[in-house]
Scaffold this active site. Structure first.
Site, short mmCIF file in Angstrom:
data_model
loop_
_atom_site.label_atom_id
_atom_site.label_comp_id
_atom_site.label_asym_id
_atom_site.label_seq_id
_atom_site.Cartn_x
_atom_site.Cartn_y
_atom_site.Cartn_z
N TYR A 114 28.17 32.73 48.88
CA TYR A 114 28.42 34.17 48.93
C TYR A 114 29.84 34.53 48.47
O TYR A 114 30.03 35.43 47.64
CB TYR A 114 28.16 34.68 50.35
CG TYR A 114 28.50 36.14 50.51
CD1 TYR A 114 27.67 37.13 49.98
CD2 TYR A 114 29.67 36.55 51.15
CE1 TYR A 114 27.99 38.48 50.09
CE2 TYR A 114 29.99 37.88 51.28
CZ TYR A 114 29.16 38.84 50.75
OH TYR A 114 29.48 40.18 50.84
N TYR A 159 25.68 51.70 49.80
CA TYR A 159 25.70 51.60 51.26
C TYR A 159 25.43 52.95 51.92
O TYR A 159 24.50 53.65 51.53
CB TYR A 159 27.03 51.01 51.75
CG TYR A 159 27.41 49.80 50.95
CD1 TYR A 159 26.67 48.63 51.05
CD2 TYR A 159 28.46 49.82 50.04
CE1 TYR A 159 26.98 47.52 50.29
CE2 TYR A 159 28.79 48.72 49.29
CZ TYR A 159 28.04 47.57 49.42
OH TYR A 159 28.34 46.49 48.67
N VAL A 210 33.74 46.22 46.22
CA VAL A 210 35.09 46.57 46.69
C VAL A 210 36.20 46.18 45.72
O VAL A 210 37.37 46.47 45.98
CB VAL A 210 35.40 46.03 48.11
CG1 VAL A 210 34.55 46.71 49.16
CG2 VAL A 210 35.26 44.51 48.18
N1 GLN Z 1 33.12 40.25 49.26
C1 GLN Z 1 33.04 41.53 49.92
C2 GLN Z 1 32.78 41.35 51.41
O1 GLN Z 1 32.05 40.49 51.76
C3 GLN Z 1 31.96 42.31 49.28
C4 GLN Z 1 31.83 43.68 49.85
C5 GLN Z 1 31.64 44.74 48.83
O2 GLN Z 1 31.95 44.61 47.66
N2 GLN Z 1 31.17 45.86 49.29
O3 GLN Z 1 33.28 42.05 52.22
#
Ligand code: GLN
Length: 319
Positions: free
Chosen positions: A196, A248, A266
């Site tokens: 991940y 989201y 993000v």
């Molecule tokens: N790597 C980020 C996390 O796990 C991914 C979250 C995102 O991009 N919204 O928090």
């Protein structure tokens, strides 16, 4: 939805990039992953890969950034292939209405995440990609798909970002341990998270990302590819999930305002798919309070308004 003349579209992109350069409200960089906090908020890039013709770009469209959660689109594509329908017994397909890394719903719903785009859901998807092999093999598959789709072998993983997230990823660890306790992870938590964290650290430019997404606007087919990347049905479903869950707890607002299936990360990237028309990538590192690029979303709003590219009909000023 209409195709646009190349010159007209290029002019629109140039104007959007010019306009974004002058914005003073630029959001805040993701500081919970220290390496992402180093990003320069003055950056903005946009790229459009039309279903026919070359990729058009404006602004910092060739600068690479961490695609973060946009990688969840590509891992879902692989997991659909690997697990088939069984996938949907381990992850749902409803919007969560909660933050992307929320823990609260998981307990109530016995460790089955609402959808594959919130962190918990993407961790289950990573577990599916990992099953029966080493993390490097699963990470290798994700990277190979990104390279193949971007048609660019230089796409890579930013190790500093992966390391930074591994060091600070306590929330993701909490989500993963909880799902493991509920029997929804089959591999050891640290290995699943290794996959991940590395998928999130894939670095791409807007140009590469727009090109990579183009299989989703052409019913799973990609120009120049002998075989489909995914079936028509899977492409349709991925788009449906992007529309309902891709931003989201702001997915409803994005659909309401813009009406393009999209996925944010993000790192400040947003990938959007206009079925039958174009794949679009926008990037600016400053985020809104929901964790999606402030100017990336603004760029999509402006592009949808000026092109009429919304799956629900033209976007107008009023409403
Ligand atoms: N790597 C980020 C996390 O796990 C991914 C979250 C995102 O991009 N919204 O928090």
């Amino acid at each position: 939805m209409t195709e646009m003349r190349t010159e007209v579209l290029q002019e629109i992109l140039d104007e959007i990039a010019r306009d974004m350069a002058h914005q003073t409200e630029r959001g805040a960089v993701a500081s919970y992953i220290p390496e992402l906090a180093k990003a320069d908020r003055s950056r903005f890039g946009i790229a459009v890969a039309p279903i026919e013709g070359d990729v058009l770009v404006a602004g910092d469209a060739d600068e690479r950034f961490s695609i973060q959660s946009i990688s969840k689109v590509f891992t879902l594509t692989l997991a659909m292939e690997r697990a088939g329908r069984e996938l949907w017994s381990r992850v749902g397909r409803e919007p969560s209405g909660n933050r992307f890394n929320s823990i609260v719903q998981l307990e109530q719903e016995r460790g089955v995440p609402r959808n594959p785009f919130i962190n918990a859901g993407a961790i289950v998807v990573a577990d599916i990609l990992l099953e029966g092999r080493a993390p490097d093999a699963a990470i290798g598959d994700v990277l190979a798909l990104c390279r193949r789709l971007a048609q660019d072998e230089t796409v890579g993983i930013d190790d500093a970002v992966a390391e930074s997230e591994t060091r600070t990823g306590e929330r993701n660890r909490a989500l993963a341990y909880f799902m493991s306790a509920e029997g929804n992870l089959r591999e050891p938590v640290d290995k699943t998270l290794d996959v991940y964290f590395h998928q999130c650290a894939v670095a791409m430019s807007c140009r590469q990302l727009a090109r990579a997404g183009s299989y989703l606007c052409a019913a799973g087919r990609k120009r120049g590819f002998a075989d489909k990347v995914v079936t028509l049905d899977r492409a349709r479903r991925i788009n449906a999930l992007m529309m309902t869950c891709g931003l989201y707890d702001a997915s409803g607002e994005f659909a309401f305002q813009i009406g393009i299936p999209a996925k944010s990360g993000v790192g400040g990237g947003v990938l959007g798919i206009v079925p039958g028309v174009a794949s679009i990538a926008a990037w600016s590192p400053g985020l809104d309070t929901h964790g999606s690029s402030l100017l990336g979303q603004a760029a999509f709003r402006e592009l949808a308004r000026r092109t009429g590219w919304s799956v629900f009909g033209p976007v107008s000023e009023d409403g």
